[in-house]
Scaffold this active site. Structure first.
Site, PDB file in Angstrom:
ATOM      1  N   GLN A 124      -1.801   8.235  -5.658  1.00 16.50           N
ATOM      2  CA  GLN A 124      -0.951   7.124  -5.246  1.00 16.50           C
ATOM      3  C   GLN A 124      -1.162   5.897  -6.119  1.00 16.50           C
ATOM      4  OE1 GLN A 124       0.014   6.591  -0.950  1.00 16.50           O
ATOM      5  NE2 GLN A 124      -1.754   7.907  -0.635  1.00 16.50           N
ATOM      6  N   ASP A 182     -10.481  -1.035  -0.365  1.00 14.82           N
ATOM      7  CA  ASP A 182      -9.296  -0.267  -0.016  1.00 14.82           C
ATOM      8  C   ASP A 182      -8.443  -0.080  -1.274  1.00 14.82           C
ATOM      9  OD1 ASP A 182      -7.429   0.987   1.518  1.00 14.82           O
ATOM     10  OD2 ASP A 182      -6.547  -0.849   2.326  1.00 14.82           O
ATOM     11  N   GLU A 183      -7.638   0.948  -1.317  1.00 13.54           N
ATOM     12  CA  GLU A 183      -6.730   1.185  -2.452  1.00 13.54           C
ATOM     13  C   GLU A 183      -7.475   1.056  -3.783  1.00 13.54           C
ATOM     14  OE1 GLU A 183      -3.815   2.202  -1.738  1.00 13.54           O
ATOM     15  OE2 GLU A 183      -2.913   1.088  -0.095  1.00 13.54           O
ATOM     16  N   ARG A 241       6.154   9.254   2.661  1.00 17.18           N
ATOM     17  CA  ARG A 241       6.418   8.219   3.669  1.00 17.18           C
ATOM     18  C   ARG A 241       7.087   8.812   4.904  1.00 17.18           C
ATOM     19  NH1 ARG A 241       2.715   5.714   2.707  1.00 17.18           N
ATOM     20  NH2 ARG A 241       2.335   7.396   1.243  1.00 17.18           N
ATOM     21  N   LYS A 291      -6.699   6.754   6.501  1.00 16.71           N
ATOM     22  CA  LYS A 291      -7.547   5.948   5.644  1.00 16.71           C
ATOM     23  C   LYS A 291      -7.972   4.624   6.274  1.00 16.71           C
ATOM     24  CE  LYS A 291      -5.336   3.542   2.963  1.00 16.71           C
ATOM     25  NZ  LYS A 291      -4.705   2.611   2.028  1.00 16.71           N
ATOM     26  N   THR A 292      -6.987   3.891   6.777  1.00 16.14           N
ATOM     27  CA  THR A 292      -7.297   2.588   7.363  1.00 16.14           C
ATOM     28  C   THR A 292      -8.217   2.745   8.564  1.00 16.14           C
ATOM     29  OG1 THR A 292      -5.086   1.933   6.695  1.00 16.14           O
ATOM     30  CG2 THR A 292      -6.278   0.427   8.126  1.00 16.14           C
TER      31      THR A 292
END
Length: 719
Positions: free
Chosen positions: A248, A217-218, A591, A33-34
């Site tokens: 998430q 983002d997010e 994670r 994503k980043t």
DNA sequence: TACTTTGTCCTTTTT
DNA sequence: GGACAAAGTA
């Protein structure tokens, strides 16, 4: 300078090279994503679709913003400083500093963190003689923040009942107080900035024309106000690129609104929805477990992660009798992993709530394993640092009553409640700040602050802070205190922090014309700072699941998988609370790169009481074939059941002594006992009260919830 | 006035 | 078990 587009998968590439149009990117955990976000910005600039100044990118954490800037710096020859990249709060602050007059704020307005805000509310409740029991400051604070995050001022609150009316009154008074003192809380940064844009057409048009591309983002974590802010800023011209993952979304409790994703699609008539489903982080079994778990949620946009990495190991499941034994097992396992060559920093222990960390820390400390706990008290939140900052705030902006009250008599200088009362009366009468109302005995304090202001005016920031710390008497005070050495060290660290707070960092957070001191104070409020030194040390990573979001580790221990803890008992009652807990578990599982441990304990000390719990339902939601039980499946639990039925014979009803928290018996049952109910099934007694016909027991039925049952009525059987 | 002791409350997650 | 406030003591 290469953008290395050839390393992107087709979906990533499509997202990066999208034209000037709105897009929603559903980016699963570990899907790059980043990378997509930063490459997109670089691509836009490289292809001259936009200038650096025409980009606005917003994140939730300073860390994410920093990472984006660093990566961009490596990809682009231009200085990314001119870009508006930052957190919602940081960008709003920047806007408000630049237009403080239009926003109705003093140039040196100070920012209240949650602690300061609570203090301000307490003060207010006292000053208004509101009943502290009917209006607990914490609830007032929550009320105010929740309203602000809905974009509502006190006058906009629907007065449904008397209590709401009182809360709204307090809200109004609170805002007045803040305005008078020249301070702004976190939610206010956003609301103020939103109102500024909404009200001021010229300004709005200026920014709308400027930002051609807005990247978020997010996105699943945005609240309603943030969404409206984005909408206003985008206007008709900007292309909005929203990246998020509904699976998430774990911050609904603080106002995050996943619904923003659907609203965005509708409001902006989004044509392009791109799913990033290839996961580059975890092995197959771990992903399968995550997918299976999250499939139990109903409200989803739908997405299935896959990996090319192979299935890897099964998940390892461990059942402990107590929380202490769970911790001991983790210690042994960590030691074994380290002996096999693992770096401690690649291992993480995750838990649902901070209270769980103590047992773990104790075990790790005894075993001499280096560890690092995230969360907890952060640097700028420490009392001694706050004291020093309060002096600085008074120097910068003397109307700040919060700061005044914090250090008025600290270190103690013989100014007590009576002097303070006089000053407060005078301030109230004349409508001034406390500082301006200083009289009599406290004159020396005013002189001190004014001296400090004069003496530091020409000094570079670090030296100015050093001077204030020394002259305020803080150092001297802590020298005489038993464990003051650490505090003095932190005060010295504050000077270092100011030195490190360089020109370039300042430019990111504040408008360029802000003076260095105010800029630094803003920095301290918006970025509480990591709390421990030893960043680079090879230490085991410990944190809540919430703070693990966005991170990844070779091996992860997901601990405390017990009903009532994870999922948390308080969430079960909340609307969609269980689904949020499940998303939280999903975040935790994803994670892990190579190895995932799941553990739970039958009994746990929590809040000074022993709690008995059942294994988390989330364990049942993971396919058996993906797991490898290190202890026989639910063995200890079965053993305990057997024991319970044997002990049944000699169990006699016993009166529950007041405050006696250990196993108490009621109507033949005792706390910790396993029972069966015709409707609810198997459960554990977690509490008991009363005797004979009045005896009631509280039973944790796991998936069926926690219930109080009258022993005389309910058909409970020992299991 | 300053410091210590006692009592009461809470107790999910955090930018 | 800890944070905080009220009450008690030097």
């Amino acid at each position: 300078m290469s953008l290395r587009l050839e390393h992107l998968n087709p979906e990533q590439l499509a997202a990066v090279t999208l034209g000037d149009e709105h897009a929603l990117i559903l980016a699963g955990a570990g899907s790059g994503k980043t990378r997509v976000l930063t490459t997109r910005i670089a691509w836009l600039i490289k292809n001259a679709r936009v200038t650096p100044g025409g980009v606005l990118a917003v994140t939730f954490t300073n860390k994410a913003a920093r990472e984006m800037l660093t990566r961009l710096g490596a990809m682009l020859p231009v200085n990314p400083r001119g870009m508006w990249i930052g957190t919602f709060h940081g960008l709003c602050n920047r806007m408000l500093r630049a237009h403080h007059r239009d926003a109705g704020l003093p140039q040196t307005f100070q920012i209240l963190d949650s602690q300061d805000q609570l203090g301000a509310v307490k003060r207010l409740v006292k000053a208004l003689d509101a009943d502290e029991h009917r209006f607990p400051p914490r609830e007032v604070q929550y009320f105010i923040n929740a309203r602000k995050e809905e974009g509502l001022r006190a006058r906009d609150v629907a007065l449904t009942d008397e209590t709401t009316r009182r809360f709204a009154d307090l809200y109004a008074a609170y805002d007045e107080q803040c305005q008078r003192e020249g301070v702004v809380d976190f939610a206010e940064l956003l609301l103020r900035s939103y109102e500024l844009l909404a009200r001021n057409e010229l300004l709005r048009e200026h920014y709308q024309a400027r930002f051609r591309h807005i990247l978020v983002d997010e996105f699943q974590d945005t609240n309603k106000l943030q969404y409206r802010w984005l909408k206003l800023l985008a206007g008709r011209q900007a292309a909005v690129f929203a990246v998020g993952d509904d699976d998430q979304s774990i911050y609904a409790f603080r106002g995050a609104n996943v619904g923003n994703m659907a609203d965005f699609e509708r409001d902006f008539r989004v044509q392009k929805v791109i799913r990033l489903e290839q996961n580059y982080r975890s092995h197959g079994n771990i992903l399968d477990a995550a997918n299976a778990l999250i499939a139990n949620n109903r409200k989803r946009l739908g997405k299935n992660l896959w990996t090319a990495a192979g299935e890897g190991e099964p998940l390892r499941v461990f059942e402990a009798e107590t929380d202490a034994l769970e911790a001991r097992w983790i210690v042994e396992e960590v030691q074994a992993l380290v002996a096999d060559g693992a770096r401690r920093a690649d291992l993480a222990v995750l838990y649902r709530s901070n209270a769980q960390s103590r047992v773990l820390e104790h075990a790790l400390f005894s075993a001499g394993i280096a560890y690092r706990v995230y969360g907890g008290l952060r640097f700028f939140e420490r009392a001694e640092v706050k004291h020093a900052l309060a002096y600085l705030r008074l120097v910068a902006s003397s109307d700040d009553d919060n700061a005044f009250l914090r250090v008025f008599n600290f270190p103690p200088r013989g100014l007590g409640a009576r002097t303070l009362e006089q000053i407060q009366d005078a301030a109230k009468k004349n409508g001034t700040s406390l500082f301006a109302a200083i009289e009599g005995k406290a004159g020396a304090f005013r002189a001190l602050i004014e001296d400090l202001r004069r003496e530091t005016a020409e000094l570079p920031l670090p030296e100015a802070i050093e001077h204030v710390v020394a002259r305020s008497g803080l150092i001297e005070h802590y020298k005489n205190e038993r464990d003051g050495a650490d505090r003095i060290e932190n005060l010295e660290e504050l000077v270092n922090a100011a030195a490190a707070f360089s020109e370039e960092e300042r430019a990111v957070e504040s408008a360029e014309e802000t003076d260095p001191l105010t800029a630094f104070l803003t920095h301290a409020a918006l970025e509480a700072g990591e709390h421990q030194a030893g960043e680079g040390q090879d230490a085991l990573q410990m944190m809540t699941v919430h703070s693990a979001k966005g991170l990844e580790f070779e091996a992860v221990f997901l601990t405390g998988l017990e009903e009532g803890l994870f999922p948390h008992e308080q969430s079960v009652a909340e609307r969609d609370g269980l689904e949020e807990e499940r998303r939280l578990a999903y975040v935790a599982i994803t994670r892990a790169r190579k190895r995932l441990y799941l553990s739970f304990a039958q009994t746990r000390m929590l809040h000074g009481q022993t709690r008995y719990s059942l294994p988390s339902r989330f364990l049942d939601e993971i396919p058996e074939g993906l797991m490898k039980w290190l202890t026989p499946r639910f063995a200890a639990q079965r053993a305990r059941q057997a024991l319970a039925s044997v002990s049944q014979a000699w169990l006699t009803p016993r009166k529950k002594a007041p405050g006696f928290a250990s196993p108490a018996a009621a109507g033949g049952f005792r706390v910790g006992q396993n029972v069966q109910h015709p409707k609810f099934g198997f459960g554990v007694i977690v509490d008991a009260e009363g005797q004979g016909n009045d005896a009631r027991v509280q039973v944790n039925f796991g998936g069926q919830g926690v219930k109080w049952l009258a022993v005389a009525v309910a058909k409970l059987q020992a299991a």
